[in-house]
Scaffold this motif. Structure first.
Motif: not given
Length: 385
Positions: A134-138, A143-146, A155-159
């Motif tokens: 469940a947490p993985t799916t969330q 991430l995909r939405s953002r 900066d992928a690290r910050a996201v």
């Protein structure tokens, strides 16, 4: 005249001979008893002394005096490490053991093109780290939405840090409830299966409290394991904390009751109770832990129930967490051996499963390798520092 003179000499001669014979007889009679061997008479004892006790020999008169045994030296108490330095080491240890997850995710998110294969790899990486389905799916959905809205971030690290921090939930109250009300001590019940590091956690937690100048009493209620009782006693001795214990195999509830009773009477700040961790059958464990808690609360309320889990057990740890949460009202989680596992995602999984925060993490074998859990430090460690 000559006749009288001869008689006079004869009489004098006889007298001299008589005197010599008499002297010889007297001298001979004295030599018949050798000095020191002619009597069995014992000298009378000193006034007031028992007649059959020999007078002590003077020092140096051929006898070896018994040396007076020295009084045992008081054990040297250790000074536990403070919370601030524990947190510094928390960051260092976690960065060294947990960075694999973050580095793998960052490598995937930094690709020029995020296709479905890449997102599947991201999911696999998260699941392998024991974050849970469940947490993985969330996390993947967020991430995909953002990235869809914001585009490929500079900066992928910050996201990723923001989203992981949200997952770990920095808003959870991670304070330990170690203080009681109305002048009574705080009572912390520590539960978990044998082998997870439960007894060691009790000893290390006592050190944290002592470092904060709190008075502590320990209750060795895991009475079916003599080794656990001895281990707890050793932890207590090192920091000057008393341990209440009972005979091997005695009723755990009675030991817990006595520990809290003494804590109330002595006005200590906190009583820590170590409990049995057998999981042969849930019904027996439920009865035992339920009884321990009920009996304790005749003296003072239980302010904290800490569940100790081995971070390396992954999904097995999750099963244990469910069982204990059904038996007692778990209020906080202690994750041990977190420094030796690259699967730090169990922090997220167990919090989701139980709805209670991870409050402490074990970082190694050292006496002070237990630290308050810090969400920011943990996420930074996941990302490699």
């Amino acid at each position: 005249m000559d006749f009288l003179g001869d008689w006079l000499y004869l009489i004098i001669g006889i007298a001299v001979v008589g005197v010599l014979v008499l002297v010889g007889l007297l001298t001979g009679s004295r030599r018949k008893v050798p000095p020191g061997r002619g009597t069995d008479v014992i000298a009378p004892p000193e006034p007031g002394a028992p007649a059959d006790v020999e007078a002590p020999a003077e020092p140096g008169a051929g006898t070896v005096e018994e040396a007076e045994a020295p009084a045992p030296a008081a054990p040297t108490l250790e000074k536990p490490e403070g919370t601030a330095s524990r947190l510094v080491r928390l960051r260092q240890r976690l960065a060294g053991s947990q960075g694999t997850l973050g580095r793998g995710l960052l490598a995937l998110l930094s690709r020029d093109r995020l296709d479905e294969d890449t997102w599947e790899s991201i999911e696999d990486t998260l699941l392998t780290a024991d974050i849970g389905v469940a947490p993985t799916t969330q996390l993947v959905e967020r991430l995909r939405s953002r990235l869809r809205v914001e585009g490929q971030p500079a900066d992928a690290r910050a996201v990723l840090r923001e989203e992981l921090l949200e997952l770990v939930d920095p808003t959870m109250d991670r304070r330990l409830q170690v203080s009681g009300a109305d002048g009574k001590p705080g009572v912390v019940l520590v539960v978990g299966v044998n082998g997870a590091g439960k007894t060691t956690t009790v000893g290390k937690l006592a050190r944290i409290l002592v470092a904060e100048d709190r008075t502590v009493k320990l209750g060795a209620a895991d009475t079916f394991r003599a080794a656990a009782v001895e281990q707890l006693a050793t932890w207590g001795e090192r920091v000057g904390v008393d341990v209440v214990r009972g005979p091997e195999g005695s009723d755990p509830a009675s030991v817990a009751f006595e520990a809290v009773k003494q804590g109330v009477e002595e006005g200590v700040d906190t009583v820590l109770v170590d409990t049995a961790g057998r999981l042969q059958n849930k019904a027996g464990l439920m009865d035992e832990l339920g009884k321990v808690k009920r009996v304790i609360e005749k003296q003072a309320p239980v302010t904290e129930v800490l569940l100790v889990l081995d971070a390396t057990t992954g999904q097995n740890g999750m099963i244990q967490a469910r069982v204990f949460s059904e038996i007692v009202d778990v209020t906080g989680i202690v994750l041990t051996k977190l420094d030796g596992s690259a699967k730090g995602g169990i922090v997220v999984a167990v919090q989701r499963e139980l709805g209670v925060p991870v409050k402490l993490v074990g970082l190694g074998e050292g006496a002070d390798d237990l630290a308050p859990f810090d969400a920011g430090a943990f996420v930074d460690a996941l990302l490699g520092g």
